[in-house]
Motif scaffolding. Structure first.
Motif, short mmCIF file in Angstrom:
data_model
loop_
_atom_site.label_atom_id
_atom_site.label_comp_id
_atom_site.label_asym_id
_atom_site.label_seq_id
_atom_site.Cartn_x
_atom_site.Cartn_y
_atom_site.Cartn_z
N PRO A 85 0.80 -1.23 0.00
CA PRO A 85 0.00 0.00 0.00
C PRO A 85 0.83 1.28 0.00
CG PRO A 85 -0.13 -1.06 2.13
CD PRO A 85 0.62 -1.98 1.23
N TRP A 86 2.09 1.23 0.44
CA TRP A 86 2.91 2.44 0.50
C TRP A 86 3.84 2.56 -0.71
CZ3 TRP A 86 0.86 5.34 4.02
CH2 TRP A 86 0.28 4.77 5.13
N ALA A 87 3.81 1.64 -1.64
CA ALA A 87 4.65 1.64 -2.83
C ALA A 87 6.12 1.75 -2.47
CB ALA A 87 4.24 2.76 -3.78
N MET A 88 6.57 0.88 -1.57
CA MET A 88 7.96 0.92 -1.12
C MET A 88 8.76 -0.31 -1.54
SD MET A 88 7.53 2.57 2.64
CE MET A 88 9.27 2.67 2.91
N ARG A 89 8.18 -1.20 -2.31
CA ARG A 89 8.88 -2.42 -2.71
C ARG A 89 10.06 -2.13 -3.64
NH1 ARG A 89 7.22 -7.00 0.04
NH2 ARG A 89 5.04 -6.76 0.50
N LYS A 90 9.87 -1.20 -4.55
CA LYS A 90 10.97 -0.88 -5.47
C LYS A 90 11.12 0.65 -5.53
CE LYS A 90 7.95 -1.09 -9.48
NZ LYS A 90 7.77 -1.55 -10.82
N PRO A 91 12.34 1.12 -5.67
CA PRO A 91 12.55 2.57 -5.74
C PRO A 91 12.03 3.14 -7.06
CG PRO A 91 14.61 1.42 -6.03
CD PRO A 91 13.58 0.38 -5.70
N LEU A 92 11.70 4.40 -7.03
CA LEU A 92 11.25 5.07 -8.27
C LEU A 92 12.46 5.28 -9.19
CD1 LEU A 92 8.95 7.83 -6.76
CD2 LEU A 92 8.23 5.83 -8.05
N ARG A 93 12.26 5.01 -10.44
CA ARG A 93 13.32 5.24 -11.43
C ARG A 93 13.26 6.68 -11.91
NH1 ARG A 93 17.09 1.49 -11.44
NH2 ARG A 93 16.21 -0.57 -11.25
N ARG A 94 14.43 7.23 -12.11
CA ARG A 94 14.51 8.59 -12.61
C ARG A 94 14.10 8.60 -14.08
NH1 ARG A 94 20.17 11.09 -11.25
NH2 ARG A 94 20.72 9.55 -12.79
N PRO A 149 -3.89 10.37 -3.50
CA PRO A 149 -4.70 10.23 -2.30
C PRO A 149 -3.97 9.45 -1.21
CG PRO A 149 -5.53 8.81 -4.03
CD PRO A 149 -4.45 9.67 -4.63
N PRO A 150 -4.19 9.80 0.07
CA PRO A 150 -3.52 9.06 1.14
C PRO A 150 -4.07 7.66 1.27
CG PRO A 150 -5.02 10.67 2.05
CD PRO A 150 -5.00 10.89 0.58
N VAL A 151 -3.32 6.81 1.90
CA VAL A 151 -3.72 5.40 2.10
C VAL A 151 -4.91 5.34 3.01
CG1 VAL A 151 -2.98 3.21 3.08
CG2 VAL A 151 -1.46 4.49 1.63
#
Length: 151
Positions: A85-94, A149-151
Motif C-alpha cells: 500500500p505504500w509503494a515501497m517495494r521498489k525505488p522510483l526510477r529517474r 490520495p492518502p492510504v
C-alpha cells in the motif's frame, strides 16, 4: 509457662501446628509438652487454593477488530489484494529529468524528502521537494511533486 501452654491449647490451628512440630522434635521441650498432654495431636496444614484461567487461541479476536487509523486502512488494503500500500517495494526510477519533462514523485503531503543517485556518485544527494514548480538536483535532473490520495 503453664498459662502459655493453656493459651496455646485454646489457640487457632497455626499455634496447634507449632505444638505438633515441637512435640515431634527430640529434646526437653517435647518431653515437657508430652507430660502436659499436648503430644500426639498433629494438625494438618490448611491447603492453599490455586486458581487458573484457561486460554484458548481459537477464541482470540481478529487483528482487524483491534486496529484503528492508518493500521486499519493498511490491513483493509492488504485484504483487498494490495500487497504494497505504500509503494515501497521498489525505488522510483529517474525519468528523463528535463525541465519540461521532470521525474514525477508521488506524495499525499505538500512536501517530501527525495534522494537522487547522480551518475558517478556512490551516495544519494538528498533534497526537500515541495509542491509547486519543479526542483533541480545538483546533477541537473528535475523533479516535481504529484499529489496522490492518502492510504
Amino acid at each position: 509457662m503453664s498459662s502459655y501452654i493453656s493459651r496455646l491449647r485454646a489457640a487457632q490451628s497455626a499455634s496447634k501446628r507449632l505444638i505438633s512440630q515441637l512435640t515431634q522434635r527430640e529434646g526437653k521441650v517435647s518431653a515437657f509438652l508430652r507430660r502436659l498432654g499436648l503430644g500426639g495431636k498433629v494438625v494438618a496444614p490448611i491447603p492453599r487454593a490455586i486458581s487458573t484461567t484457561p486460554v484458548r487461541k481459537a477464541e482470540m479476536a481478529d487483528p482487524l477488530e483491534h486496529a484503528t487509523g492508518i493500521e486499519k486502512r493498511e490491513l483493509l488494503l492488504k485484504a483487498a489484494g494490495c500487497a504494497d500500500p505504500w509503494a515501497m517495494r521498489k525505488p522510483l526510477r529517474r525519468g528523463s529529468g528535463r525541465e519540461n519533462d521532470p521525474t514525477v514523485i508521488p506524495s499525499a503531503f505538500d512536501g517530501r524528502l527525495v534522494g537522487c543517485i547522480c551518475l558517478g556518485d556512490r551516495f544519494a544527494k538528498w533534497m526537500w521537494l515541495e509542491k509547486g514548480a519543479p526542483k533541480r538536483c545538483e546533477c541537473g535532473h528535475f523533479f516535481v511533486l504529484k499529489n496522490v490520495p492518502p492510504v
